[in-house]
Design a protein around this motif. Structure first.
Motif, PDB file in Angstrom:
ATOM      1  N   TYR A  34       0.810  -1.223   0.000  1.00  0.00           N
ATOM      2  CA  TYR A  34       0.000   0.000   0.000  1.00  0.00           C
ATOM      3  C   TYR A  34       0.835   1.261   0.000  1.00  0.00           C
ATOM      4  N   MET A 127      -5.619 -13.543   6.684  1.00  0.00           N
ATOM      5  CA  MET A 127      -5.117 -12.175   6.559  1.00  0.00           C
ATOM      6  C   MET A 127      -4.233 -11.818   7.758  1.00  0.00           C
ATOM      7  N   VAL A 175      23.490 -17.341  -2.873  1.00  0.00           N
ATOM      8  CA  VAL A 175      22.921 -17.601  -1.551  1.00  0.00           C
ATOM      9  C   VAL A 175      23.636 -18.761  -0.832  1.00  0.00           C
ATOM     10  N   SER A 197      20.449 -26.668   1.945  1.00  0.00           N
ATOM     11  CA  SER A 197      20.020 -25.843   0.807  1.00  0.00           C
ATOM     12  C   SER A 197      20.115 -24.339   1.113  1.00  0.00           C
ATOM     13  N   LEU A 199      19.119 -22.491   3.639  1.00  0.00           N
ATOM     14  CA  LEU A 199      17.948 -21.840   4.217  1.00  0.00           C
ATOM     15  C   LEU A 199      18.176 -21.691   5.712  1.00  0.00           C
ATOM     16  N   MET A 228      19.645  -9.222 -11.789  1.00  0.00           N
ATOM     17  CA  MET A 228      18.448  -9.837 -11.196  1.00  0.00           C
ATOM     18  C   MET A 228      17.261  -8.875 -11.272  1.00  0.00           C
TER      19      MET A 228
ATOM     20  N   PHE B  72      -4.131  -5.666  -2.758  1.00  0.00           N
ATOM     21  CA  PHE B  72      -2.925  -6.399  -2.372  1.00  0.00           C
ATOM     22  C   PHE B  72      -3.285  -7.660  -1.582  1.00  0.00           C
ATOM     23  N   VAL B  73      -2.256  -8.399  -1.179  1.00  0.00           N
ATOM     24  CA  VAL B  73      -2.496  -9.722  -0.592  1.00  0.00           C
ATOM     25  C   VAL B  73      -3.561  -9.712   0.521  1.00  0.00           C
ATOM     26  N   PRO B  74      -3.563  -8.754   1.470  1.00  0.00           N
ATOM     27  CA  PRO B  74      -4.582  -8.833   2.524  1.00  0.00           C
ATOM     28  C   PRO B  74      -6.010  -8.888   1.971  1.00  0.00           C
ATOM     29  N   LEU B  77      -6.736 -12.214   0.600  1.00  0.00           N
ATOM     30  CA  LEU B  77      -6.903 -13.221   1.647  1.00  0.00           C
ATOM     31  C   LEU B  77      -8.252 -13.144   2.357  1.00  0.00           C
ATOM     32  N   GLY B 112      13.871 -29.227   0.142  1.00  0.00           N
ATOM     33  CA  GLY B 112      14.892 -28.314   0.640  1.00  0.00           C
ATOM     34  C   GLY B 112      14.343 -26.938   0.984  1.00  0.00           C
ATOM     35  N   ASP B 113      13.094 -26.671   0.618  1.00  0.00           N
ATOM     36  CA  ASP B 113      12.524 -25.335   0.841  1.00  0.00           C
ATOM     37  C   ASP B 113      11.318 -25.411   1.788  1.00  0.00           C
ATOM     38  N   LEU B 114      11.276 -24.475   2.747  1.00  0.00           N
ATOM     39  CA  LEU B 114      10.229 -24.542   3.769  1.00  0.00           C
ATOM     40  C   LEU B 114       9.225 -23.397   3.656  1.00  0.00           C
ATOM     41  N   HIS B 115       9.269 -22.666   2.561  1.00  0.00           N
ATOM     42  CA  HIS B 115       8.373 -21.508   2.443  1.00  0.00           C
ATOM     43  C   HIS B 115       6.976 -21.909   2.010  1.00  0.00           C
ATOM     44  N   ILE B 117       4.016 -19.366   2.395  1.00  0.00           N
ATOM     45  CA  ILE B 117       3.000 -18.312   2.359  1.00  0.00           C
ATOM     46  C   ILE B 117       2.548 -18.003   0.924  1.00  0.00           C
ATOM     47  N   ASN B 120       0.530 -20.990  -0.437  1.00  0.00           N
ATOM     48  CA  ASN B 120      -0.816 -21.044   0.142  1.00  0.00           C
ATOM     49  C   ASN B 120      -1.768 -20.076  -0.566  1.00  0.00           C
ATOM     50  N   LEU B 163      14.042 -19.710  -2.911  1.00  0.00           N
ATOM     51  CA  LEU B 163      15.472 -19.408  -2.977  1.00  0.00           C
ATOM     52  C   LEU B 163      16.066 -19.979  -4.261  1.00  0.00           C
ATOM     53  N   THR B 165      18.712 -21.601  -4.516  1.00  0.00           N
ATOM     54  CA  THR B 165      19.247 -22.941  -4.229  1.00  0.00           C
ATOM     55  C   THR B 165      18.175 -24.013  -4.378  1.00  0.00           C
ATOM     56  N   THR B 166      16.970 -23.691  -3.930  1.00  0.00           N
ATOM     57  CA  THR B 166      15.919 -24.712  -3.993  1.00  0.00           C
ATOM     58  C   THR B 166      15.231 -24.692  -5.350  1.00  0.00           C
ATOM     59  N   ALA B 191       9.402 -16.364  -5.886  1.00  0.00           N
ATOM     60  CA  ALA B 191      10.115 -15.098  -6.102  1.00  0.00           C
ATOM     61  C   ALA B 191      11.294 -15.141  -7.101  1.00  0.00           C
ATOM     62  N   PRO B 192      12.219 -16.104  -7.000  1.00  0.00           N
ATOM     63  CA  PRO B 192      13.375 -16.026  -7.917  1.00  0.00           C
ATOM     64  C   PRO B 192      13.120 -16.655  -9.289  1.00  0.00           C
TER      65      PRO B 192
END
Ligand code: B12
Lengths: 238, 222
Positions: A34, A127, A175, A197, A199, A228, B72-74, B77, B112-115, B117, B120, B163, B165-166, B191-192
């Motif tokens: 926002y 949310m 990374v 990895s 993280l 990037m 936006f995201v909120p 959601l 290898g990745d724990l993300h 959000i 979901n 990431l 890496t993952t 993201a990457p």
């Protein structure tokens, strides 16, 4: 007390009180997407709610290590420190040209905030969970500011100034190089661990370096040189 | 009937969960997704219409606004929360087969990745577009994707990573999927990740956000 121009090899680890961090509600709104004043009321209320629970967030930690070597063995694509080559890429290396040395740092916003995110998600309060997640990221960033200013104060006593902070995964620095960075800290430093990895756990953690030297300066991130295109520092700097 | 479905679609889009939900202010005190879904079922409106002519429409509208950076995201959601409320009432009809989903989407964050959000959010939006979503969670090994494809014939697969890496683990997963199930379509994101990377590793699609995933899925099932 260090003599001017010389700093002892030191490791510092701190538990950080959330009240010592400068966390702005407006920054959370910006991080959510926002523009100033455009967030709906219920988003603003949720941010207020997250702030009202701040006192339960008691596991923010940060620390740094200075391995003093003068001069820093700088190359075009990185630098050597204690025989370890940090392949930072040219952008970061070029920002370290005036540095005599670097400080490594690690910070974490801790597990408490991530547990809250999980709980809210499980109770379908998506949310709120997301806003807490964003608050967690902001806490981590503010904890970086806090540690950065500690490093700045520390080296200032010896007549040094600092550069901006740089993290693996940004500005062309791979990374995976975090493994080298972690090798300069004792195990479980600040209760942060690094997976194979690359993280960090807790998730809301940041690793990086800050250069310092008699003539070191904080320069803007060199986004114009970086490849990037999706990076968020680029978006932040315009 | 259409009026009721239109109101329900609006409640989903605005995240007006029930009567007590204070937002949006212009709907304060009025029935929300919860009440309207019950009313629609009581009036004999088909569950399939409730899903496709109200819920999907509302989620599509908010998803498009999100893609255009108007919300936006909120906001996305709270819409998803209202949608979950509709889905709660529709659940028995999914089980009985009275509602037909458009297809099945199997999604997971690669090993290898724990993300989670971002993943979901994609899950919620895809579900809101009328697909059955099977979320395999985080740190998902290739074998779990293969098992899920085996158990859900014709499904489409989504891979997420945060990431670089993952992100490379996506390549192995795509290879394993394509080797055993060459017909299975795979979309990747996170993201990457970029479109070029998707092409390079032989994935069928990439999207930087959930709405693009819906568009990909809609095309893949026709
Ligand atoms: C907030 C943030 C942080 C926070 C919190 C991190 C967290 N994981 O919760 C903090 C400050 C702690 C942090 C730390 C780090 N970060 Co960070 N961070 C971000 C940032 C700005 C936003 C991430 C986020 O939460 N986005 C919101 C969610 C909802 O978005 P999302 O997950 O991307 O999901 C969306 C889409 O990608 C897509 N999507 C996701 N999955 C899928 C799947 C499919 C099939 C499809 C179609 C779409 C899709 O749809 C979602 C909804 O829109 C990103 C940059 C960016 N703008 O994305 C960098 C970013 C993820 N971070 C990055 C890095 C490098 C790091 C660090 C390694 C830095 C360091 N050395 O300390 C650490 C790692 C932390 C760890 N635990 O290991 C890099 C990762 C790329 C890389 N080089 O590997 C990024 C991309 C920044 C960059 N360089 O451009 N980070």
């Amino acid at each position: 007390m260090e003599k001017s121009g010389k700093i002892e090899n030191t490791v510092y680890q701190h538990s950080i009180d959330i009240n010592d961090l400068i966390i702005k509600k407006e920054s959370i709104q910006t991080a959510l997407g926002y523009k100033a004043g455009s967030a709906p009321d219920y988003v603003i209320k949720e941010i207020d709610h997250a702030f009202s629970e701040f006192n339960s967030i008691n596991d923010i930690r940060g620390g740094f290590r200075i391995v003093y070597e003068n001069p820093l063995s700088l190359k075009e694509n990185g630098f050597y420190l204690s025989d370890v080559f940090f392949h930072t890429g040219a952008i970061i290396a070029s920002n370290l040209t005036e540095s005599d040395c670097v400080a490594f740092f690690l910070v974490t916003a801790g597990e408490v905030i991530s547990k809250k995110v999980k709980e809210y998600n499980q109770s379908h309060n998506y949310m709120r969970a997301y806003i807490y997640d964003t608050v967690g990221s902001e806490i981590a960033e503010c904890a970086c500011d806090f540690i950065q200013s500690m490093i700045e104060k520390k080296v200032k006593t010896s007549g040094f100034s600092i550069t901006n902070r740089y993290s693996p995964g940004y500005c062309g620095w791979d990374v995976r190089e975090q493994h080298k960075l972690f090798s300069f800290f004792p195990d479980n430093f600040c209760h942060i661990t690094l997976t194979k990895s690359a993280l960090m756990i807790p998730i809301k953690s940041v690793s990086g370096i800050i250069g310092f030297g008699k003539k070191a300066v904080k320069r803007n991130y060199g986004c114009a040189l970086c490849t990037m295109t999706s990076c968020y520092k680029r978006r932040k700097s315009g | 009937m259409t009026e009721l479905l239109e109101r329900l679609a609006l409640c989903v889009e605005m995240g007006k969960i029930d009567k007590a939900t204070p937002y949006p202010p212009e709907l304060a005190g009025q029935d929300g997704a919860d009440e309207l879904t019950k009313q629609a079922l009581d009036k004999g409106i088909s569950p399939d219409d409730i899903l496709h002519k109200a819920c999907v429409i509302g989620m599509h509208s908010i998803g498009e606004k999100f893609q255009r950076n108007e919300v936006f995201v909120p906001q996305l959601l709270i819409a998803a929360k209202a949608m979950t409320c509709v889905m709660y009432h529709l659940k028995p009809f999914f089980v009985s087969g009275q509602i037909k989903t458009k297809g099945t989407f199997v999604i997971g964050t690669v090993s290898g990745d724990l993300h989670d959000i971002g993943k979901n959010i994609v899950c919620m939006v895809v579900e809101g577009a009328g697909f059955k979503v099977i979320d395999l969670g985080i740190d998902v090994p290739e074998s779990a994707f293969l098992d899920a494809i085996h158990g859900n014939e014709g499904c489409i697969v989504g891979l997420s990573a945060l990431l670089t890496t993952t992100m490379v683990n996506m390549e192995q997963t795509v290879n394993a999927i394509k080797k055993q199930y060459p017909q299975t379509k795979v979309i990747i994101g996170g993201a990457p990740v970029t479109g070029d990377f998707a092409q390079q590793i032989g994935a069928d699609g990439y999207s930087h956000g959930p709405q693009g995933a819906v568009e990909f899925l809609n095309k893949a099932v026709v």
